[in-house]
Design a protein around this motif. Structure first.
Motif, PDB file in Angstrom:
ATOM      1  N   SER A  18     -13.827 -10.709  13.965  1.00 40.84           N
ATOM      2  CA  SER A  18     -12.651  -9.845  13.878  1.00 40.84           C
ATOM      3  C   SER A  18     -11.434 -10.471  13.206  1.00 40.84           C
ATOM      4  N   THR A  19     -10.671 -11.268  13.903  1.00 39.57           N
ATOM      5  CA  THR A  19      -9.302 -11.484  13.454  1.00 39.57           C
ATOM      6  C   THR A  19      -8.981 -12.934  13.087  1.00 39.57           C
ATOM      7  N   VAL A  20      -9.657 -13.473  12.100  1.00 33.50           N
ATOM      8  CA  VAL A  20      -9.403 -14.870  11.727  1.00 33.50           C
ATOM      9  C   VAL A  20      -8.257 -15.003  10.729  1.00 33.50           C
ATOM     10  N   VAL A  39     -12.592 -17.163  28.050  1.00 26.42           N
ATOM     11  CA  VAL A  39     -12.442 -18.204  29.065  1.00 26.42           C
ATOM     12  C   VAL A  39     -13.008 -19.520  28.554  1.00 26.42           C
ATOM     13  N   GLN A  40     -12.298 -20.605  28.849  1.00 24.18           N
ATOM     14  CA  GLN A  40     -12.789 -21.913  28.441  1.00 24.18           C
ATOM     15  C   GLN A  40     -13.082 -22.742  29.688  1.00 24.18           C
ATOM     16  N   ALA A  41     -14.378 -22.898  29.959  1.00 30.33           N
ATOM     17  CA  ALA A  41     -14.799 -23.611  31.163  1.00 30.33           C
ATOM     18  C   ALA A  41     -14.182 -25.002  31.180  1.00 30.33           C
ATOM     19  N   GLU A  61     -15.497 -22.442  12.524  1.00 29.55           N
ATOM     20  CA  GLU A  61     -14.328 -23.219  12.919  1.00 29.55           C
ATOM     21  C   GLU A  61     -13.676 -22.669  14.189  1.00 29.55           C
ATOM     22  N   SER A  62     -14.502 -22.445  15.196  1.00 30.98           N
ATOM     23  CA  SER A  62     -13.984 -21.978  16.487  1.00 30.98           C
ATOM     24  C   SER A  62     -13.101 -20.743  16.349  1.00 30.98           C
ATOM     25  N   ALA A  63     -13.622 -19.752  15.667  1.00 29.77           N
ATOM     26  CA  ALA A  63     -12.937 -18.452  15.579  1.00 29.77           C
ATOM     27  C   ALA A  63     -11.652 -18.471  14.778  1.00 29.77           C
ATOM     28  N   ILE A 103       0.919 -15.339  24.098  1.00 33.78           N
ATOM     29  CA  ILE A 103       0.659 -15.807  25.460  1.00 33.78           C
ATOM     30  C   ILE A 103      -0.431 -16.873  25.506  1.00 33.78           C
ATOM     31  N   HIS A 104      -0.858 -17.358  24.342  1.00 35.35           N
ATOM     32  CA  HIS A 104      -1.821 -18.466  24.335  1.00 35.35           C
ATOM     33  C   HIS A 104      -1.090 -19.711  24.811  1.00 35.35           C
ATOM     34  N   ASP A 105      -1.486 -20.278  25.930  1.00 33.12           N
ATOM     35  CA  ASP A 105      -0.681 -21.403  26.397  1.00 33.12           C
ATOM     36  C   ASP A 105      -1.447 -22.673  26.751  1.00 33.12           C
ATOM     37  N   LEU A 132      -0.683 -17.220  17.151  1.00 34.59           N
ATOM     38  CA  LEU A 132      -0.749 -15.927  16.467  1.00 34.59           C
ATOM     39  C   LEU A 132       0.036 -15.974  15.169  1.00 34.59           C
ATOM     40  N   SER A 133      -0.619 -15.598  14.084  1.00 37.15           N
ATOM     41  CA  SER A 133       0.078 -15.547  12.800  1.00 37.15           C
ATOM     42  C   SER A 133       1.278 -14.610  12.908  1.00 37.15           C
ATOM     43  N   THR A 134       1.110 -13.548  13.701  1.00 36.78           N
ATOM     44  CA  THR A 134       2.194 -12.563  13.815  1.00 36.78           C
ATOM     45  C   THR A 134       3.418 -13.124  14.541  1.00 36.78           C
TER      46      THR A 134
HETATM   47  C1  B12 Z   1      -8.427 -18.425  24.266  1.00 34.04           C
HETATM   48  C2  B12 Z   1      -7.860 -17.433  23.271  1.00 34.04           C
HETATM   49  C3  B12 Z   1      -7.160 -16.331  23.779  1.00 34.04           C
HETATM   50  C4  B12 Z   1      -6.836 -16.164  25.263  1.00 34.04           C
HETATM   51  C5  B12 Z   1      -5.672 -17.103  25.633  1.00 34.04           C
HETATM   52  C6  B12 Z   1      -5.624 -17.434  27.114  1.00 34.04           C
HETATM   53  C7  B12 Z   1      -4.727 -18.593  27.441  1.00 34.04           C
HETATM   54  N1  B12 Z   1      -4.503 -18.797  28.705  1.00 34.04           N
HETATM   55  O1  B12 Z   1      -4.245 -19.327  26.617  1.00 34.04           O
HETATM   56  C8  B12 Z   1      -6.483 -14.643  25.329  1.00 34.04           C
HETATM   57  C9  B12 Z   1      -7.727 -13.892  25.732  1.00 34.04           C
HETATM   58  C10 B12 Z   1      -5.357 -14.232  26.237  1.00 34.04           C
HETATM   59  C11 B12 Z   1      -6.189 -14.325  23.867  1.00 34.04           C
HETATM   60  C12 B12 Z   1      -5.507 -13.192  23.491  1.00 34.04           C
HETATM   61  C13 B12 Z   1      -5.332 -12.781  22.183  1.00 34.04           C
HETATM   62  N2  B12 Z   1      -5.819 -13.415  21.096  1.00 34.04           N
HETATM   63 CO1  B12 Z   1      -6.586 -15.183  21.142  1.00 34.04          CO
HETATM   64  N3  B12 Z   1      -7.564 -16.764  20.989  1.00 34.04           N
HETATM   65  C14 B12 Z   1      -8.032 -17.619  21.871  1.00 34.04           C
HETATM   66  C15 B12 Z   1      -8.848 -18.709  21.131  1.00 34.04           C
HETATM   67  C16 B12 Z   1     -10.286 -18.263  21.165  1.00 34.04           C
HETATM   68  C17 B12 Z   1      -8.740 -20.126  21.615  1.00 34.04           C
HETATM   69  C18 B12 Z   1      -7.327 -20.675  21.742  1.00 34.04           C
HETATM   70  C19 B12 Z   1      -7.342 -21.924  22.562  1.00 34.04           C
HETATM   71  O2  B12 Z   1      -7.060 -21.893  23.747  1.00 34.04           O
HETATM   72  N4  B12 Z   1      -7.770 -23.041  21.961  1.00 34.04           N
HETATM   73  C20 B12 Z   1      -7.851 -24.317  22.643  1.00 34.04           C
HETATM   74  C21 B12 Z   1      -6.478 -25.005  22.619  1.00 34.04           C
HETATM   75  C22 B12 Z   1      -6.503 -26.276  23.423  1.00 34.04           C
HETATM   76  O3  B12 Z   1      -6.202 -25.331  21.290  1.00 34.04           O
HETATM   77  P1  B12 Z   1      -4.856 -24.902  20.521  1.00 34.04           P
HETATM   78  O4  B12 Z   1      -4.225 -23.775  21.219  1.00 34.04           O
HETATM   79  O5  B12 Z   1      -5.144 -24.766  19.100  1.00 34.04           O
HETATM   80  O6  B12 Z   1      -3.880 -26.149  20.743  1.00 34.04           O
HETATM   81  C23 B12 Z   1      -4.075 -27.406  20.129  1.00 34.04           C
HETATM   82  C24 B12 Z   1      -3.425 -27.550  18.749  1.00 34.04           C
HETATM   83  O7  B12 Z   1      -3.264 -26.332  18.065  1.00 34.04           O
HETATM   84  C25 B12 Z   1      -2.144 -28.270  18.988  1.00 34.04           C
HETATM   85  N5  B12 Z   1      -0.952 -27.497  19.355  1.00 34.04           N
HETATM   86  C26 B12 Z   1      -0.853 -26.359  20.056  1.00 34.04           C
HETATM   87  N6  B12 Z   1       0.407 -26.039  20.286  1.00 34.04           N
HETATM   88  C27 B12 Z   1       1.174 -27.000  19.733  1.00 34.04           C
HETATM   89  C28 B12 Z   1       2.548 -27.152  19.686  1.00 34.04           C
HETATM   90  C29 B12 Z   1       3.087 -28.250  19.038  1.00 34.04           C
HETATM   91  C30 B12 Z   1       4.561 -28.419  19.014  1.00 34.04           C
HETATM   92  C31 B12 Z   1       2.229 -29.177  18.390  1.00 34.04           C
HETATM   93  C32 B12 Z   1       2.820 -30.299  17.662  1.00 34.04           C
HETATM   94  C33 B12 Z   1       0.847 -29.025  18.451  1.00 34.04           C
HETATM   95  C34 B12 Z   1       0.319 -27.933  19.122  1.00 34.04           C
HETATM   96  O8  B12 Z   1      -2.475 -29.100  20.077  1.00 34.04           O
HETATM   97  C35 B12 Z   1      -3.338 -28.390  20.994  1.00 34.04           C
HETATM   98  C36 B12 Z   1      -4.219 -29.333  21.744  1.00 34.04           C
HETATM   99  O9  B12 Z   1      -4.990 -30.161  20.924  1.00 34.04           O
HETATM  100  C37 B12 Z   1      -8.241 -18.589  19.691  1.00 34.04           C
HETATM  101  C38 B12 Z   1      -9.123 -19.102  18.573  1.00 34.04           C
HETATM  102  C39 B12 Z   1      -8.821 -20.536  18.274  1.00 34.04           C
HETATM  103  N7  B12 Z   1      -9.852 -21.329  18.139  1.00 34.04           N
HETATM  104  O10 B12 Z   1      -7.667 -20.949  18.168  1.00 34.04           O
HETATM  105  C40 B12 Z   1      -7.958 -17.097  19.630  1.00 34.04           C
HETATM  106  C41 B12 Z   1      -6.942 -16.535  18.637  1.00 34.04           C
HETATM  107  C42 B12 Z   1      -5.751 -17.452  18.542  1.00 34.04           C
HETATM  108  N8  B12 Z   1      -6.569 -15.250  19.251  1.00 34.04           N
HETATM  109  C43 B12 Z   1      -6.447 -14.298  18.397  1.00 34.04           C
HETATM  110  C44 B12 Z   1      -6.128 -12.948  18.716  1.00 34.04           C
HETATM  111  C45 B12 Z   1      -6.230 -11.943  17.612  1.00 34.04           C
HETATM  112  C46 B12 Z   1      -5.758 -12.589  20.013  1.00 34.04           C
HETATM  113  C47 B12 Z   1      -5.299 -11.203  20.471  1.00 34.04           C
HETATM  114  C48 B12 Z   1      -4.351 -10.443  19.557  1.00 34.04           C
HETATM  115  C49 B12 Z   1      -6.583 -10.401  20.675  1.00 34.04           C
HETATM  116  C50 B12 Z   1      -6.539  -9.062  21.334  1.00 34.04           C
HETATM  117  N9  B12 Z   1      -7.669  -8.446  21.269  1.00 34.04           N
HETATM  118  O11 B12 Z   1      -5.594  -8.626  21.909  1.00 34.04           O
HETATM  119  C51 B12 Z   1      -4.635 -11.530  21.827  1.00 34.04           C
HETATM  120  C52 B12 Z   1      -3.127 -11.765  21.667  1.00 34.04           C
HETATM  121  C53 B12 Z   1      -2.416 -12.056  22.956  1.00 34.04           C
HETATM  122  C54 B12 Z   1      -1.012 -12.536  22.725  1.00 34.04           C
HETATM  123  N10 B12 Z   1      -0.039 -11.644  22.626  1.00 34.04           N
HETATM  124  O12 B12 Z   1      -0.776 -13.710  22.607  1.00 34.04           O
HETATM  125  C55 B12 Z   1      -6.662 -14.789  16.991  1.00 34.04           C
HETATM  126  C56 B12 Z   1      -5.316 -15.018  16.295  1.00 34.04           C
HETATM  127  C57 B12 Z   1      -5.124 -14.217  15.081  1.00 34.04           C
HETATM  128  C58 B12 Z   1      -3.724 -14.324  14.566  1.00 34.04           C
HETATM  129  N11 B12 Z   1      -3.041 -13.197  14.502  1.00 34.04           N
HETATM  130  O13 B12 Z   1      -3.261 -15.359  14.213  1.00 34.04           O
HETATM  131  C59 B12 Z   1      -7.502 -16.083  17.237  1.00 34.04           C
HETATM  132  C60 B12 Z   1      -7.357 -17.104  16.104  1.00 34.04           C
HETATM  133  C61 B12 Z   1      -8.979 -15.705  17.413  1.00 34.04           C
HETATM  134  C62 B12 Z   1      -9.520 -14.704  16.467  1.00 34.04           C
HETATM  135  N12 B12 Z   1      -9.967 -15.110  15.317  1.00 34.04           N
HETATM  136  O14 B12 Z   1      -9.544 -13.546  16.771  1.00 34.04           O
HETATM  137  N13 B12 Z   1      -6.696 -15.263  23.047  1.00 34.04           N
END
Ligand code: B12
Lengths: 472, 214
Positions: free
Chosen positions: A94-96, A230-232, A350-352, B102-104, B151-153
């Motif tokens: 869907s939404t990469v 969910v991430q186990a 690349e993990s979605a 709300i990704h946290d 989120l890109s948005t």
């Molecule tokens: C889990 C997840 C969710 C969960 C989040 C739950 C939670 N408690 O966080 C839920 C189900 C709620 C969710 C919702 C949505 N999601 Co989402 N989600 C994900 C997913 C699969 C994994 C994110 C994650 O947790 N990764 C693991 C963490 C540890 O990694 P990270 O966040 O990247 O953080 C690391 C680095 O980025 C960095 N980092 C992070 N923050 C910061 C800050 C600073 C300052 C620095 C220096 C570094 C840094 O360090 C971190 C640790 O190493 C991603 C895909 C992805 N692989 O990113 C999609 C993704 C981000 N989601 C996406 C979408 C579309 C949505 C929804 C719109 C979907 C919907 N149907 O409604 C909603 C939006 C909700 C909202 N308003 O925010 C898209 C984003 C598209 C975009 N517009 O950019 C993605 C890319 C997936 C996809 N391809 O569809 N999502």
């Protein structure tokens, strides 16, 4: 062939634990409307925190009220997908934010053209059953981006689609587009062209936006999917069973809200539930645990008689390489074997975060191949071939036997992209590997495949929705 | 095992309960809070290094960080502030996930790593508005402001925060870092931040570099 990984007893244990989490821990529901509905129907609520504890009778009643099948339709009634029992269909990713460009093979920022291309590719491929955004239209105005994406999907394929909207406003406009294409809400309800995705937030929260999108869709009696990510070990328990339990509580919360909003709303439950890789903090889309949770969840959803949306065909690889194909094959096969009614995120890398149309092409082939595995072995008098063996006897051959000619195409699978030729023939054709062939096929489709166009009148009306002001 | 060894042992065993007890026992033996602090900081550093080498996992890092946080805030900080000493910190980081998002979990991990590296961390939560980011800078005067978005948005919010800080003449008071899946080094530069990191480990390194404490 059907794979069940849990015993009846284990299913009961999961179910009972799910009910207990609902009663004991509860879910925070951040939408006023949803919260009020739950409260009025007997949930035990905390007005301040919005923590909602849902008694088991409410949970079980909602499960009973949800239809045991959801049927999706393409633009015309002939294209029908029956999400029920063990049926399985694939859904495009869907939404990469990034895609592998079909021309340059570079990883680039997503834009609307790629959404259109992906829909055309899905339209052309027989084994991609449900379309979706594939990637983001990042070159479109943010407040209307979801509408642009779905417009690109619906105008480039006749197949049904998964809808992801970013706001209540967005989902309303997308439903309008559906009404225009199907010719009114009644027809859209009878022959749903899409289902709408609502995502709870793990652990155990339902955001206002996700709940509002769900209610808006359920109110109209259109199919709704509620599925968390969910991430186990991070946003769910480290154990696969615990993560499944939590994921079902979250998903069923959506189903309960939908059933209380409008009894009989077609509901799909599901999840994207895998491990967080604890060395990289990456959500493992190619992880083997993903397939195990998916398999168990599909079985539990069948036990509830509710269509299940799971995951397969994804990878953590950065490229459409051997790792990508290995991971995609594993999860696709498991999802198919366990009757995952909707297998989504075909083409995710690349993990979605990156989408690959080459992977979509390859997975179309994989599906075909794996489908042969799932078909299993037919055992009947005819297939046991006692008389045929006797007929041919020692030292003969079966090549020209009528039995062979009659059953060859039914019993044997024939590849399309996968290569079985001998070395010389392969060399003569340019020594192409799977990816090269996939790219050729992709280019062919993009050059030649013209999806059935919508009428000018419909197109104009859809255009109108795109251009309508924000406060619609 | 000496009391201080028990502190180290508890932390390297990722056991918050044991660490609390060992801290209490050390204090009873009149070991100074600062000395205990030093052991905790050194142990966290060791755990961080083991993680970097792939010998430990993220869960160990977060668990030891949270255990340390509890021991410090429950036992050491009250005593140290009574003495008038402020707990020596490398710097202060305020971090949040931007409005609309709300990704946290990623943000939480980054926050936890900063803490383990010896920073004071102010977690602003998720769906944080531009105003709240500005208020946090005014109120806490952090050395580093971190903004996460998946989120890109929601990317434009990062830009808005930078602009608002500029308008309020606060930009020079704080280093800004950004991260999350759609964030790129180019974006980080374009909107005028000081740094980008792809993951939490790198985030801390960038933070240290920005404060000249590498
Ligand atoms: C889990 C997840 C969710 C969960 C989040 C739950 C939670 N408690 O966080 C839920 C189900 C709620 C969710 C919702 C949505 N999601 Co989402 N989600 C994900 C997913 C699969 C994994 C994110 C994650 O947790 N990764 C693991 C963490 C540890 O990694 P990270 O966040 O990247 O953080 C690391 C680095 O980025 C960095 N980092 C992070 N923050 C910061 C800050 C600073 C300052 C620095 C220096 C570094 C840094 O360090 C971190 C640790 O190493 C991603 C895909 C992805 N692989 O990113 C999609 C993704 C981000 N989601 C996406 C979408 C579309 C949505 C929804 C719109 C979907 C919907 N149907 O409604 C909603 C939006 C909700 C909202 N308003 O925010 C898209 C984003 C598209 C975009 N517009 O950019 C993605 C890319 C997936 C996809 N391809 O569809 N999502």
């Amino acid at each position: 062939m059907r794979l069940n990984i849990l015993s009846r007893d284990e299913l009961e244990s999961l179910h009972l634990t799910i009910l207990e989490v609902f009663e004991k821990t509860g879910v925070k529901v951040h939408s006023e409307r949803a919260f009020k509905t739950l409260k009025e129907n007997g949930a035990d609520v905390d007005e301040k925190t919005h923590l909602t504890k849902i008694p088991s009778h409410l949970v079980e009643e909602a499960i009973r009220n949800a239809p045991s099948f959801v049927h999706l339709y393409g633009r015309n009634s002939k294209y029908r997908l029956k999400l029920e029992r063990d049926s399985f269909y694939t859904v495009l990713g869907s939404t990469v934010t990034h895609v592998i460009d079909p021309e340059t093979f570079e990883r680039v920022t997503a834009k609307k053209t790629y959404v259109e291309q992906a829909a055309r590719v899905a339209d052309a491929l027989p084994n991609i059953h449900v379309a979706a955004q594939f990637c983001l239209a990042m070159d479109c105005p943010p407040e209307n981006q979801d509408v642009h994406e779905m417009e690109a999907v619906f105008t480039n394929t006749i197949k049904p689609a998964m809808v992801i909207a970013y706001s209540l406003q967005g989902v309303k406009k997308i439903i309008e587009i559906g009404k225009i294409i199907k010719g009114g809400i009644e027809r859209l309800k009878r022959e749903p062209l899409f289902f709408v995705y609502s995502e709870p937030t793990s652990p155990l929260e339902y955001s206002e936006k996700a709940a509002e999108i769900l209610i808006e869709t359920a109110k109209l009696g259109l199919p709704i999917l509620s599925a968390p990510c969910v991430q186990a070990g991070a946003t769910g328990p480290v154990t696969l069973a615990g993560t499944l339990v939590q994921s079902f509580v979250e998903s069923l919360t959506g189903l309960i809200i939908a059933q209380l909003t409008r009894k009989g709303t077609p509901c799909i439950i599901g999840e994207v539930a895998t491990v967080m890789d604890m060395k990289t903090a990456v959500m493992g889309y190619g992880a083997p645990e993903f397939s195990v949770i998916n398999a168990a969840s599909s079985q539990l959803a069948h036990y509830y008689k509710i269509p299940f949306f799971g995951t397969g065909g994804c990878s953590d690889s950065k490229l459409p390489d051997a790792q990508a194909v290995a991971e995609a094959t594993m999860s696709l096969l498991m999802a198919m074997l366990t009757g995952t009614n909707l297998i989504h995120d075909i083409g995710y890398l690349e993990s979605a975060t990156t989408g690959s149309l080459e992977m979509v092409i390859i997975e179309d082939e994989l599906y075909s191949m794996l489908n042969r595995v799932v078909k299993g072995m037919k055992v009947s008098e005819e297939t046991l071939a006692l008389d045929v063996i006797n007929d041919v006897g020692p030292g003969g051959h079966y090549l020209s036997h009528q039995h062979t000619l009659k059953l060859i195409t039914e019993e044997h699978w024939f590849p399309n992209l996968i290569d079985r030729s001998r070395y010389g023939a392969w060399k003569a054709k340019g020594k192409k590997d799977l990816l090269t062939k996939a790219r050729e096929k992709l280019h062919n489709i993009l050059r030649e495949h013209e999806p059935e166009p919508l009428s000018n009148d419909v197109l104009k009306q859809v255009e109108g929705i795109l251009e309508s002001p924000k406060s619609n | 095992m000496s009391e201080l060894e028990a502190v180290k042992d508890a932390l390297l065993g990722f056991d918050a309960e044991k660490l609390a007890k060992a801290t209490e026992a050390s204090l009873k033996k009149n070991i100074s809070p600062q000395e205990i602090m030093n052991v905790i900081t050194a142990s966290l550093k060791l755990i961080g290094e083991k993680f970097e080498k792939g010998e430990l996992l993220l869960v160990h890092l977060v668990a030891s960080g949270e255990a340390a946080k509890r021991a410090i805030s429950e036992y050491l900080e009250p005593l140290l502030s009574k003495e008038g000493t402020v707990v020596a910190k490398i710097g202060t980081v305020a971090i949040g996930t931007v409005a609309g998002d709300i990704h946290d979990i990623g943000k939480n991990i980054v926050a936890s790593m900063f803490f383990s590296a010896g920073f004071k961390v102010i977690d602003l939560g998720k769906d944080v508005s531009v105003e709240s980011f500005i208020k946090a800078v005014e109120q806490h005067e952090p050395d580093i402001l971190g903004m996460s978005t998946l989120l890109s948005t929601s990317l434009p919010i990062q830009r808005e925060v930078v602009e608002a800080l500029n308008n309020k003449k606060l930009r020079e008071t704080v280093k800004i870092i950004v991260g999350g899946a759609p964030v790129t080094p180019e974006w980080a530069e374009e909107i005028g931040t000081d740094g980008y990191a792809e993951d939490a480990l790198e985030a801390v390194n960038v933070g240290l570099r920005l404060l000249g404490k590498e």
